[in-house]
Design an enzyme around this catalytic site. Structure first.
Site, mmCIF file in Angstrom:
data_model
loop_
_atom_site.group_PDB
_atom_site.id
_atom_site.type_symbol
_atom_site.label_atom_id
_atom_site.label_comp_id
_atom_site.label_asym_id
_atom_site.label_seq_id
_atom_site.Cartn_x
_atom_site.Cartn_y
_atom_site.Cartn_z
ATOM 1 N N SER A 84 0.861 -1.190 0.000
ATOM 2 C CA SER A 84 0.000 0.000 0.000
ATOM 3 C C SER A 84 0.892 1.233 0.000
ATOM 4 C CB SER A 84 -0.883 0.000 1.239
ATOM 5 O OG SER A 84 -0.081 0.309 2.365
ATOM 6 N N LYS A 85 0.225 2.380 0.032
ATOM 7 C CA LYS A 85 0.949 3.661 0.021
ATOM 8 C C LYS A 85 1.997 3.748 1.128
ATOM 9 C CE LYS A 85 -2.597 6.736 -1.614
ATOM 10 N NZ LYS A 85 -3.831 6.723 -0.877
#
Ligand code: GLU
Length: 501
Positions: free
Chosen positions: A252-253
């Site tokens: 994810s980010k």
């Protein structure tokens, strides 16, 4: 076997991330290898979250990666339309078939009733399944409620038993129907659900292989139940493993860039990202790492996709990117760097008027050491602007009186050199080193520090030629002044001023 037809079916509720891009790539490779068709379908049934700019972004990123499709929105094709919001009448027709055969039924349970059912399941420590209350309604009762204007959803009638299918990657998967309730096909607002539309679309678009992320594995038995209820023939399924970050949590980010557009902005080349995506969950022989697109088309197969999750390594991607930057031709890298530097406001029209012609040569000198295009800004700071700081360790080393005569000699040589070319400058300094009995390196290192601020750089004489006599002289003179000033500060500390009389 029937023609291979695969699809990539993104929801335009966000930009294209590496997981989606890898799914698109595996489908694309599978189709290209088999001489089949690769279909792009936009799954925009979630009207609130779907946005045209996301669809545009996904299309732009797929094109950037070079993943072309044979059928899709805009392009069209024989089994379109290829955007779910344009397929409502097809879903209605199939729904009618299900309800009239009694395979689906209307459910009038209110949100409140369903919430109460859910709450008592939670209280009893059970996982929630719909009670099936409305499945018991007779056709006449159901019709009457519908006519009275009560809102309703439509549910699939799931018989007792189990569904088993053979996944190309996961092997045999069995799910007991006790785990699946009479799930909703169309919500009470009239919005069809993902499992319903995806099944209708895959069937009507004659998809032969559904290749998608592992996160959809639990949806597959539900979709199979819909195929069966409609008497449609099943595609084959292949669920590819999740992508994790280095801490083994889903990528994810938090881990860094994960959207394709971000990698593009950071200066990754599409062939590098594509090569890396192919290695996420697939390997040819456990050791080959460099694959061109054509190699991948020749060698890709689903039976070499692993079952376990793939781990995303930014370091490995950078290594691959460096490789592809070195392989790329100079003009392409120059154009990409130019674009990057403009966007980063590191250059402007004035700069280009004066330093433009040299910029290309400058970029050429650092090309082979770039890991990403965006490294260029940092690697040529001494060319883009003045030198404001110096490598601390090297500066400490040359902060000695002996540096001064050496750099003064450098200044004289630079001033005297008429043919200001890398070759003649290097020759000159070799001669000077012989004449003075000092090592060549004794000139080169402080000269590099004065001119670039760095302890390491590409070939110094080439840099001097590119930077030009004027800039190099100014930098050397300023450096000499700085050393003198620093040394005299030191002196005044060591020898305190005499006491005032
Ligand atoms: N639209 C779904 C998604 O974005 C993919 C559906 C599928 O591949 O079956 O996750």
């Amino acid at each position: 076997m029937a023609q291979v037809r695969v699809r990539f079916a993104p929801s335009p509720t966000g930009f294209l991330h590496v997981g989606g891009a890898r799914t698109a790539l595996f489908n694309w490779l599978f189709a290209r290898r088999a001489g089949g068709k690769f279909v792009l379908r936009i799954e925009d049934t979630d009207r609130e979250r779907s946005k045209p700019e996301f669809e545009e972004g996904i299309i732009r990123d797929l094109q950037w990666l070079g993943l072309d499709w044979d059928e899709g929105p805009s392009l069209g094709g024989p089994l379109g339309p290829y955007r779910q919001t344009e397929r409502a009448s097809l879903y209605r027709d199939q729904l009618k078939k299900l309800t009239s055969a009694g395979n689906a039924y209307y459910c009038f349970c209110t949100h409140k009733e369903l919430e109460a059912e859910r709450a008592s399941a939670v209280e009893a420590g059970k996982s929630y399944r719909y009670s099936g209350k409305c499945r018991k309604l007779s056709p006449a009762e159901s019709e009457e409620k519908r006519k009275s204007g009560l809102p309703f959803s439509v549910r699939l009638r799931v018989a007792e038993g189990a569904t088993t299918f053979s996944d190309i990657i996961r092997g045999q998967v069995t799910v007991e129907h006790a785990e699946i309730d009479d799930f909703i096909l169309v919500r009470s607002g009239g919005e069809p659900t993902y499992n319903f539309v995806v099944t209708i679309d895959d069937a009507l678009m004659k998809i032969s292989h559904v290749i998608r992320g592992d996160d959809h594995l639990s949806n597959t038995p539900k979709q199979i139940l819909i195929y069966k209820a409609l008497g449609l023939s099943l595609p084959l399924f292949a669920h590819i493993p999740l992508i994790l970050g280095e801490d083994r949590t889903p990528l994810s980010k938090r881990h860094g860039a994960s959207a394709v557009g971000e990698f593009k902005r950071q200066g990754y080349l599409p062939e590098a990202l594509l090569n890396y995506l192919a290695l996420l969950g697939w390997s040819l022989d456990g050791k080959t790492e460099l694959f061109s697109k054509d190699d991948l088309i020749k060698k890709f197969s689903l039976d070499r996709v692993v079952k376990s999750a793939a781990c995303f390594s930014y370091e490995k991607l950078q290594w691959l990117n460096g490789h592809y930057i070195r392989e790329a031709d100079e003009e392409r890298v120059y154009q990409l760097c130019l674009e990057y530097l403009w966007d980063a406001d590191a250059i402007n029209e004035d700069f280009m008027r004066e330093g433009g012609p040299a910029l290309k040569r400058m970029i050429g000198t650092v090309k082979n050491s770039l890991k990403t295009i965006s490294d260029v800004g940092d690697q040529i700071t001494y060319f883009l602007g003045e030198v404001h700081s110096y490598d601390a360790e090297a500066f400490a080393k040359y902060l000695v009186p002996e540096t001064i005569p050496i750099l003064e000699k450098v200044v004289l040589v630079l001033e005297d050199t008429v043919a200001f070319s890398a070759m003649s400058l290097e020759e000159k300094f070799r001669e000077v080193s012989k004449e003075t009995g000092k090592k060549f390196a004794e000139f080169v290192h402080p000269m590099r520090l004065a001119i670039t601020g760095r302890a390491a750089s590409p070939n110094l004489f080439e840099l001097i030629e590119i930077l030009g006599k004027g800039r190099c002289l100014v930098r050397c003179l300023r450096f000499i002044q700085m050393i003198k000033a620093e040394l005299s500060k030191g002196e005044s500390v060591k020898t305190p001023a005499p006491p005032a009389e």
